[in-house]
Design a protein around this motif. Structure first.
Motif, short mmCIF file in Angstrom:
data_model
loop_
_atom_site.label_atom_id
_atom_site.label_comp_id
_atom_site.label_asym_id
_atom_site.label_seq_id
_atom_site.Cartn_x
_atom_site.Cartn_y
_atom_site.Cartn_z
N PRO A 206 0.82 -1.23 0.00
CA PRO A 206 0.00 0.00 0.00
C PRO A 206 0.85 1.27 0.00
CG PRO A 206 0.15 -0.87 2.23
CD PRO A 206 0.94 -1.81 1.35
N PHE A 207 1.70 1.43 -1.01
CA PHE A 207 2.52 2.63 -1.08
C PHE A 207 1.67 3.87 -1.32
CE2 PHE A 207 5.89 -0.36 -2.94
CZ PHE A 207 6.38 -0.66 -1.69
N SER A 208 0.78 3.78 -2.28
CA SER A 208 -0.04 4.91 -2.68
C SER A 208 -1.21 4.38 -3.50
CB SER A 208 0.78 5.91 -3.51
OG SER A 208 -0.08 6.83 -4.17
N PRO A 209 -2.40 4.98 -3.36
CA PRO A 209 -3.51 4.55 -4.23
C PRO A 209 -3.32 4.97 -5.68
CG PRO A 209 -4.16 6.45 -2.91
CD PRO A 209 -2.81 6.02 -2.41
N PHE A 210 -2.25 5.74 -5.94
CA PHE A 210 -2.05 6.27 -7.29
C PHE A 210 -0.79 5.71 -7.95
CE2 PHE A 210 -4.02 9.68 -4.67
CZ PHE A 210 -5.30 9.58 -5.20
N VAL A 211 -0.32 4.54 -7.49
CA VAL A 211 0.83 3.89 -8.10
C VAL A 211 0.47 2.41 -8.29
CG1 VAL A 211 3.27 3.26 -7.89
CG2 VAL A 211 2.47 5.48 -7.04
N ARG A 212 0.71 1.91 -9.49
CA ARG A 212 0.41 0.50 -9.78
C ARG A 212 1.60 -0.13 -10.46
NH1 ARG A 212 -4.23 -1.75 -13.99
NH2 ARG A 212 -3.74 -3.98 -13.73
N PHE A 213 2.07 -1.23 -9.90
CA PHE A 213 3.20 -1.96 -10.48
C PHE A 213 2.67 -3.12 -11.32
CE2 PHE A 213 4.82 0.11 -6.71
CZ PHE A 213 6.06 0.59 -7.12
N VAL A 214 3.19 -3.25 -12.53
CA VAL A 214 2.72 -4.30 -13.44
C VAL A 214 3.92 -4.97 -14.10
CG1 VAL A 214 0.52 -3.14 -13.90
CG2 VAL A 214 2.50 -2.67 -15.37
N THR A 215 3.69 -6.18 -14.56
CA THR A 215 4.71 -6.89 -15.34
C THR A 215 4.59 -6.48 -16.81
OG1 THR A 215 3.25 -8.76 -15.78
CG2 THR A 215 4.56 -8.84 -13.76
#
Length: 375
Positions: A206-215
């Motif tokens: 839960p770093f930020s609701p506005f960051v998403r890590f994807v492959t």
């Protein structure tokens, strides 16, 4: 004892009323009357403070409604919450109800204020979302906050939930995690465990609701390009560097019982002497380590936004030994070595690789978390 305890409290409540803190005076008086229904000072303070509190808050409400502040209705909501709380507390306290026979219920006004406040947030959210759709990420984040607040004020308000998620999508940074290349001429090693653990952690942290890590595979399924690229590679690593050391030592121990001596027909005494042993102790260390290079790139320009290198080491140790002579000459540490007479098989290189990447994993997650937190 109860009367003595209530006296300072009554004085504090009275002082609150005298300095114009009607809210504290009202709620403290009600609480005192719950514990001491016949307390005259609390009854008198409540009788005076309640109408003054109502009048004061109604004045604040009228002022707020005339304010140019776009969020003024939320102030109105807070004032009505205090008034309604006072109504509820009086209703639940029989002694307070005897003093204030007709407390005012502002539930209808409160509900209207909630609708007004939610509508303001909804309108501001749509305005910010329009800018977010035009490429202003910060405004998209504002839109998310407005719709979120509208839902807090009025759960299910219009289509705020759908718009909040839409705003979040425009505000979200897509960070693509590139596969980590492996270059080992002598060993068939896989970084799959490390890479999978890291990808799973980043996807759920839960770093930020506005960051998403994807492959990379997930990126291909998205309808947009990534914003950042997370690149990692091992600059250098060594797996299975062995070191064996043998230590030979003489152990001599005095005052050890080596026998008995018959003194009389019915009695014996211990005979003390010296015992010796030659101890061979072996210690094998297999060291493994590496350096991970991490870079975060702007996906559009290729510019390096930040770069760090993270070291990791792991030392596998094995101990064994043997001795010649009297076992009683051995010390406690010798005995630990003697638990094994032969060395253990070396662990597989893949296991050593996984072990030295564990401290790297901790460093990487902390660094990435700090970089993307609150973005």
């Amino acid at each position: 004892m109860l009367l003595i305890a209530l006296l300072p409290a009554c004085r504090t409540t009275k002082k609150a009323y005298e300095r114009g803190d009607y809210e504290t005076a009202v709620f403290n008086s009600i609480e005192r009357l719950r514990r001491s229904p016949n307390n005259k000072k609390s009854r008198e303070t409540l009788r005076q403070a309640y109408p003054d509190m109502v009048a004061t808050l109604q004045g604040e409400i009228n002022d707020a409604k005339l304010s140019p502040d776009p969020l003024r209705w939320e102030r109105v909501v807070r004032y009505y919450e205090v008034l309604n709380r006072a109504y509820d507390e009086i209703q639940r306290a029989p002694a307070a109800r005897q003093v204030i026979r007709n407390p005012q219920n502002f539930q209808t006004d409160y509900n209207q204020a909630l609708r007004q406040a939610a509508e303001v947030r909804y309108t501001m959210g749509n305005q910010a979302l329009a800018a977010g759709k035009a490429g202003d990420r910060e405004r998209a984040k504002e839109a998310y906050a407005h719709f979120q607040r509208a839902l807090e004020l009025r759960p299910g308000y219009r289509d705020s939930e759908r718009l909040m998620l839409e705003a979040q999508s425009y505000a979200t940074l897509i960070v693509e995690i590139e596969p980590i290349p492996m270059h080992s001429r002598s060993l068939a090693l896989s970084n799959e465990f490390f890479e999978n653990q890291l990808t799973e952690y980043l996807a759920t942290a839960p770093f930020s609701p506005f960051v998403r890590f994807v492959t990379v595979t997930e990126t291909q399924a998205l309808s947009r390009d990534p914003d950042h690229i997370l690149q990692m590679s091992f600059d250098d690593f060594v797996v299975g560097q062995a070191y064996v050391k043998e230590t030979v030592a003489q152990r001599i121990r005095d005052s050890v019982v080596v026998g008995t001596h018959k003194v009389t027909e019915d009695s014996t005494v211990d005979v003390y002497g010296k015992v010796e042993a030659e101890v061979h102790r072996f210690r094998k260390e297999i060291s493994s380590g590496g350096l991970l290079d991490l870079r975060i790139l702007d996906a559009r320009t290729g510019a390096v936004l930040t770069q760090r290198k993270f070291p990791g080491t792991f030392i596998w140790e094995d101990r064994w030994g043997f001795f010649q002579g009297d076992k009683r000459a051995l010390n406690d540490e010798d005995k630990q070595y003697m638990r094994k007479q032969r060395e253990s098989p070396n662990p597989p290189p893949q296991d050593l690789f996984i072990e030295f990447t564990k401290p790297i994993f901790s460093q990487v997650t902390q660094f990435v978390g700090a970089y993307y937190r609150d973005r």
